[in-house]
Design an enzyme around this catalytic site. Structure first.
Site, PDB file in Angstrom:
ATOM      1  N   LYS A 115       0.915  -1.707   0.049  1.00  0.00           N
ATOM      2  CA  LYS A 115       0.015   0.064   0.509  1.00  0.00           C
ATOM      3  C   LYS A 115       1.212   1.402   0.121  1.00  0.00           C
ATOM      4  CE  LYS A 115      -3.499  -2.928  -0.048  1.00  0.00           C
ATOM      5  NZ  LYS A 115      -4.095  -3.544  -1.417  1.00  0.00           N
ATOM      6  N   GLU A 199      -1.969   7.342   8.070  1.00  0.00           N
ATOM      7  CA  GLU A 199      -3.037   8.770   7.733  1.00  0.00           C
ATOM      8  C   GLU A 199      -3.305   9.760   8.095  1.00  0.00           C
ATOM      9  OE1 GLU A 199      -3.268   6.789   4.401  1.00  0.00           O
ATOM     10  OE2 GLU A 199      -5.585   6.887   4.583  1.00  0.00           O
ATOM     11  N   HIS A 233     -15.230  -0.585   9.018  1.00  0.00           N
ATOM     12  CA  HIS A 233     -14.166  -1.101   8.418  1.00  0.00           C
ATOM     13  C   HIS A 233     -14.465  -1.783   7.023  1.00  0.00           C
ATOM     14  CE1 HIS A 233     -11.910   2.344   8.865  1.00  0.00           C
ATOM     15  NE2 HIS A 233     -11.544   1.630  10.721  1.00  0.00           N
ATOM     16  N   ARG A 290      -8.125  -7.586  -7.737  1.00  0.00           N
ATOM     17  CA  ARG A 290      -9.477  -9.331  -7.498  1.00  0.00           C
ATOM     18  C   ARG A 290     -10.549  -8.450  -8.418  1.00  0.00           C
ATOM     19  NH1 ARG A 290     -11.705  -7.553  -3.662  1.00  0.00           N
ATOM     20  NH2 ARG A 290     -10.608  -7.012  -1.366  1.00  0.00           N
TER      21      ARG A 290
END
Lengths: 497, 165
Positions: A115, A199, A233, A290
């Site tokens: 990532k 972040e 999430h 995917r």
């Protein structure tokens, strides 16, 4: 390409097998010891047992999957989602064995899988990203000063992550240490890689993602999906289109997603996830290399079968989607039916499915992975099925979903069905006033509630059931004219004991 | 037969007499039938059908599920209810409280030690199931008496994890 091994289980394995059938391909299922009689095994042309119940002994065993493909004469492997779907090493091993990997090239998986690396590449390609570190966090002191620089709240994320695993929101400095620790431990378990990064947290954003499809000629986007209804999430409800996206924004986000895919020479179906802020600024989160769980909502509004397109593209053929402008038609909504019991804090519920009645009627699609009689265990993901509806507009889709949820019966394991019913009736949800913290503000949706009339009905049902159970236990002794006096006497003696 | 039904904090009196029930003072027609080939039953109350699944745990304890919501229901006759009322006071015992595993899983971390004071809602044990970590919280404020598990241990549903008072 004639025969495809499906390296997965549950609803996505069944979805891929169905696509194979429609493409005229044979499907080979694989299964663990816990899945011998599972729905995907029953649906396949052939099936191979590949190991024990824990995924690490079966669905994550690259060697056994490739052996099974070679033994059954399969010429391609479809990874589904989860398990090995985003492991570049798997895609490589499949190709080295002389088989086709139904997915992007290993290099694209690797580029997007890290990532931190993906964010750097995306910034370079001109795709907007959320401010934050591009390096994994190594020590607490460095993490603290970075968090100060970004400003709280910050988000801790697993570098190899996805699906919300290994992710934590941190509001204050003192929460940072524990969050780093628990995110890293969850990441290590879920992905075998404990590295995490920090972040800036964009407040009250929507989660909007763009579907990508690429063949050897062109890369296109197939509109957006809104997935803001999440719990920790984990997406629970998805829709397409998004009530926050108009034609203009769709093209901006779509072009950014196409640029992202082209930057890694993407092939097949993929998804770029974005945070969409209230001011319509958007930030690249990650690319899922995917098929996505929520792909059916896109299929319903764009009339594209994404899994069949994946198979075609893998076989070297061009996509069937016509070139030119694509417009969404109507509205599609998906509810993930999971074996998580909201009344018990959304904790996983296990057991045998004693009965399953699937909703039907106009505009209703059920992508399921279980049947009555199947056992739900703790070894695998809690997703039992996806209930998807299509209708001409958003409110009609919500009403149709409410109707379909009323028809659904899952007996034997607790599910989140009641939560979905309450969400469909909720005024704020119906308004389309969404962001990814929606459910955090609404714990009440998890709690069942009864109207007086419903309470009376259930009380009467329980009283009747108890009355019936007692009358079955009670020896029925009537006035006795036709009863053999000997037995009557026995009964009296029994009663005196 | 007259029953007192406890459901979702309410108490509802239901008198059953063949295919009639008297509930909150009004008499209605009611039937409860099994739906063949399924585990469901159908209640028809004054012509209004409701689909249900029901399981008995004995002693008048029923688990009733409709449209995905499950309710724990207690059905007592007047006599049992009366006896229950007389003994209820003595049955409510004071003593140590325990945190039990709400599901089978793996203990990832234990966040407290014996002697720790905890406030209601504080995390006690992190339990992993279905690859998700779940933090189990203290149901009330108290002091940890004993920790019955350690990190890495697999636990069954209902197993004692932490005892506190």
């Amino acid at each position: 390409m004639k025969r495809v091994l499906v390296a997965n289980r549950g609803e996505i394995a069944l979805r891929v097998i169905r696509a194979c059938r429609e493409e005229g391909l044979e499907a080979v299922a694989v299964y663990s010891a816990a899945d011998r009689a599972a729905a995907h095994v029953r649906a396949a042309d052939q099936a191979v047992e590949i190991g024990g119940a824990p995924p690490s002994e079966s669905y994550l065993r690259i060697d056994r999957l490739i052996r099974a493909a070679l033994d059954t004469g399969a010429d391609a492997i479809h990874p589904g989602y989860g398990f090995l779907a985003e492991r570049a090493a798997f895609a490589e091993a499949v190709e080295q064995a002389g088989l086709i990997f139904v997915g992007p090239p290993a290099a694209a998986i690797r580029a997007m899988g890290d990532k931190t690396e993906a964010r750097r590449r995306m910034r370079d390609a001109g795709v907007p990203v959320v401010p934050g570190a591009h390096e994994p966090v190594t020590d607490l002191a460095a993490a603290r000063s970075l968090a100060e620089e970004l400003g709280y709240p910050v988000l801790v994320k697993a570098a190899a992550g996805g699906g919300g695993k290994g992710m934590r929101v941190v509001h204050r400095q003192e929460e940072l240490g524990p969050a780093l620790e628990s995110a890293a431990s969850e990441a290590r378990k879920a992905f075998g890689d404990a590295s995490v990064y920090l972040e800036k947290l964009i407040e009250r954003p929507r989660h909007v993602e763009i579907q990508i499809l690429a063949d050897r000629e062109r890369t296109i986007h197939i509109g957006e999906r809104e997935c803001s209804i999440q719990r920790r999430h984990q997406k629970l409800v998805e829709e397409s289109p998004s009530s926050a996206v108009n034609g203009e924004l769709r093209e901006w986000m779509g072009s950014a997603a196409v640029a992202a895919a082209e930057a890694v020479a993407y092939l097949g179906a993929g998804t770029c996830e974005f945070l969409l802020a209230a001011d319509r600024s958007f930030y690249f989160l990650e690319m899922n290399t995917r098929i996505q769980v929520e792909h059916p909502v896109t299929e319903l509004v764009y009339g594209v079968d994404l899994v069949r397109e994946q198979l075609r593209i893998a076989a070297g053929e061009p996509m069937r989607v016509p070139a030119g402008w694509l417009e969404p038609r109507g509205w599609a909504l998906e509810c993930r039916i999971t074996s998580e019991d909201p009344a018990n804090g959304f904790l996983p519920s296990t057991g045998r499915i004693e009965q399953l009645r699937v909703p039907g009627g106009p505009g209703v699609r059920w992508d399921g992975g279980v049947d009555a009689g199947d056992e739900v265990t703790l070894y695998y993901d809690s997703l039992l099925a996806k209930l998807i509806v299509w209708a001409p507009d958003r409110l009609q889709a919500i009403d149709r979903m409410a109707r379909a949820l009323d028809e659904l019966v899952v007996d034997g394991v607790g599910t989140n069905q009641g939560f979905h019913r309450r969400l469909m009736a909720d005024a704020a949800f119906r308004e389309g006033d969404l962001d990814i913290q929606f459910l955090e503000r609404r714990p009440d949706l998890a709690t069942p509630a009864l109207t007086d009339r419903e309470a009376v009905a259930l009380a009467v049902a329980a009283a009747l059931a108890e009355d019936e159970a007692r009358s079955l236990r009670r020896p029925s002794v009537s006035n006795g004219d036709h009863i053999n006096p000997h037995w009557l006497n026995r009964a009296r003696l029994e009663g005196l004991r | 037969m007259k029953y007192i039904v406890g459901i979702a904090g309410r108490e509802i009196e239901v008198e059953v007499d063949g295919d009639r029930v008297t509930v909150i003072g009004s008499t209605r027609t009611a039937s409860l039938r099994s739906i063949p080939g399924t585990t469901s039953r159908q209640l028809v109350l004054d012509g209004r059908p409701t689909g249900l699944t029901m399981r008995s745990a004995g002693r008048g304890q029923w688990s009733v599920e409709t449209r995905g919501d499950r309710w724990e229901v207690e059905v007592l006759d007047e006599r049992t209810r009366h006896i229950r009322g007389l003994t209820a006071g003595s049955a409510r015992q004071r003593g140590p409280k325990t945190l039990r595993a709400p599901m089978p899983g793996l203990v990832v971390r234990v966040l407290v030690e014996t002697g720790h004071a905890v406030t209601a809602g504080a995390g006690l044990v992190v339990l992993e199931a279905m690859k998700m970590e779940n933090e189990l919280k203290a149901p009330a404020t108290g002091v940890v008496r004993a920790v019955r598990v350690e990190a890495g241990q697999a636990v069954e549903k209902g197993q004692e994890l932490v005892e506190f008072e």
